[in-house]
Design an enzyme around this catalytic site. Structure first.
Site, PDB file in Angstrom:
ATOM      1  N   GLU A 277      12.932  -2.850  12.293  1.00 56.51           N
ATOM      2  CA  GLU A 277      14.006  -2.517  11.364  1.00 56.51           C
ATOM      3  C   GLU A 277      15.373  -2.640  12.048  1.00 56.51           C
ATOM      4  O   GLU A 277      16.340  -3.162  11.468  1.00 56.51           O
ATOM      5  CB  GLU A 277      13.822  -1.098  10.819  1.00 56.51           C
ATOM      6  CG  GLU A 277      12.532  -0.894  10.037  1.00 56.51           C
ATOM      7  CD  GLU A 277      11.314  -0.624  10.906  1.00 56.51           C
ATOM      8  OE1 GLU A 277      10.226  -0.443  10.359  1.00 56.51           O
ATOM      9  OE2 GLU A 277      11.468  -0.605  12.149  1.00 56.51           O
TER      10      GLU A 277
ATOM     11  N   ASP B  79       0.812  -1.218   0.000  1.00 57.01           N
ATOM     12  CA  ASP B  79       0.000   0.000   0.000  1.00 57.01           C
ATOM     13  C   ASP B  79       0.848   1.271   0.000  1.00 57.01           C
ATOM     14  O   ASP B  79       0.324   2.372   0.160  1.00 57.01           O
ATOM     15  CB  ASP B  79      -0.969   0.013   1.197  1.00 57.01           C
ATOM     16  CG  ASP B  79      -0.248  -0.152   2.532  1.00 57.01           C
ATOM     17  OD1 ASP B  79       0.966  -0.407   2.520  1.00 57.01           O
ATOM     18  OD2 ASP B  79      -0.913  -0.031   3.581  1.00 57.01           O
TER      19      ASP B  79
END
Length: 396
Positions: free
Chosen positions: A342, A257
């Site tokens: 991350e 998205d």
């Protein structure tokens, strides 16, 4: 004969120098007597010629000869006329062919002009696209044309899944040397995604692994409350390391998205170890990511937990495939705290100041963390209760 004699007589009378012939002076006549003489001579010549013609006509030899000549002329006329008609027909046919060829030539000329215009447009569009995908400035340690971008996209079943994947695939179609790894959050590969990938026109790998039930979002639970896509991304890393370990490539996590500028895919091919760049519309900011100076990361622009080892978005970095091969433990920790996914991956490879800045020294936003609005299905649910639901055979 008489006509000739008459003409000679007139000539002698006209140019005679005798004093007796005073009725002539050059070409003019001086008296009525001379005029009568000329008329009498002319009449005698005409009458004599007529008598000769009548005599020839009435003679058997003359009549026969005239009739023979008439018959020969009459007999010769039809073949000449036929040949003339035939040549006229051939001329008409040739004129028609010439007209048709002229029309065809005109149409083909128009088609050629149209094709030239189309070629011009395509060349202009090609030049525009090339200008958008120029390699990154600065050190380029790897030949970009030989580096493959492995884009990892986790996906799950929802109303907008096909729409999001379609939009993303249309972007990826413009990227050269590209391989899409699409991983479903499912026990098995779903028919919808399978059909979609077969006609998407991309090089792809289709995988599936479910998220453990205890880590799935419950109904009405905020999206940020639990990490999503961890198992799917780790499975994709396993596949790349196992099947592409000896090839030149970079791994990039591209959510379905988000919105991407094509230039970022070309720039990330130059990744030596880990490359970084800012991401727009994330972290509650206009953009979030590294702050750089002269090709070095000097800080991070973020508002939430800036002490994180790598305070950036999942869409804000790429990893050279060799680094994943060299560090087998390089995986995302599913138990990492919120915002630390991350960091749990990158801290196995390098320190954050060692990251390689892209996007013009991290001064350009080439990726946006956009989200597709969840559609409201109130009326669809109402029609289902009435037994008038939408046709389930129509795939959306």
């Amino acid at each position: 004969m008489l006509n000739k004699l008459s003409a000679r007589a007139v000539g002698k009378a006209r140019f005679s120098k005798s004093p007796d012939n005073k009725c002539f002076s050059g070409f003019s006549m001086k008296s009525k007597g001379c005029q009568r003489f000329v008329c009498v001579v002319a009449f005698i010549g005409w009458a004599t010629t007529s008598l000769i013609l009548v005599a020839v006509w009435q003679s058997p030899f003359g009549v026969e000869k005239c009739l023979s000549m008439s018959r020969r002329a009459a007999s010769a006329l039809p073949p000449v006329q036929q040949e003339c008609n035939r040549m006229k027909e051939q001329l008409n046919v040739l004129q028609q062919k010439h007209y048709k060829l002229s029309v065809e030539a005109s149409q083909k000329q128009k088609l050629v002009e149209q094709l030239r215009r189309e070629v011009g447009k395509l060349e202009a569009e090609n030049s525009r696209i090339k200008s958008l995908v120029q390699p990154a400035k600065g050190v380029n340690a790897v030949d970009g044309s030989a580096v493959t971008v492995y884009a990892v996209t986790p996906t799950y079943a929802r109303y907008t899944q096909k729409a999001d994947l379609t939009r993303l695939a249309q972007t990826f179609l413009h990227v050269r040397n590209f391989h899409w790894i699409l991983v479903e959050d499912s026990k098995t590969k779903t028919p919808l995604v399978t059909r979609f990938l077969k006609r998407c026109g991309l090089n792809y790998t289709h995988l599936a692994v479910p998220t453990p039930q205890q880590r799935k979002l419950r109904e009405n639970e905020p999206r940020w409350h639990k990490a999503r896509g961890v198992e799917q991304r780790n499975l994709a890393i396993d596949w790349v390391v196992k099947n592409r370990a000896t090839r030149a490539g970079v791994v990039y996590f591209a959510d379905d998205d988000n919105t991407y500028d094509l230039r970022i895919f070309e720039q990330m091919r130059s990744t030596r170890r880990v490359s970084v760049w800012p991401v727009g519309l994330t972290g509650g900011l206009r953009f979030e990511g590294p702050v750089c100076s002269n090709g070095k990361v000097t800080g991070w622009h973020t508002a939430w937990h800036p002490e994180r080892p790598f305070p950036l978005d999942m869409a804000g970095f790429a990893i050279n495939l060799k680094e994943l091969v060299k560090n087998p433990a390089t995986r995302i920790d599913p138990m990492a705290a919120r915002g630390y996914l991350e960091s749990s991956l990158l801290q196995h490879i390098l320190q954050r100041h060692e990251a390689q800045p892209l996007a013009n020294d991290c001064t350009e936003v080439l990726v946006w963390h956009t989200r597709t609005e969840v559609p409201k299905m109130k009326d669809e649910n109402r029609l289902q209760q009435m037994g008038k639901a939408s046709d389930p055979r129509i795939e959306t």
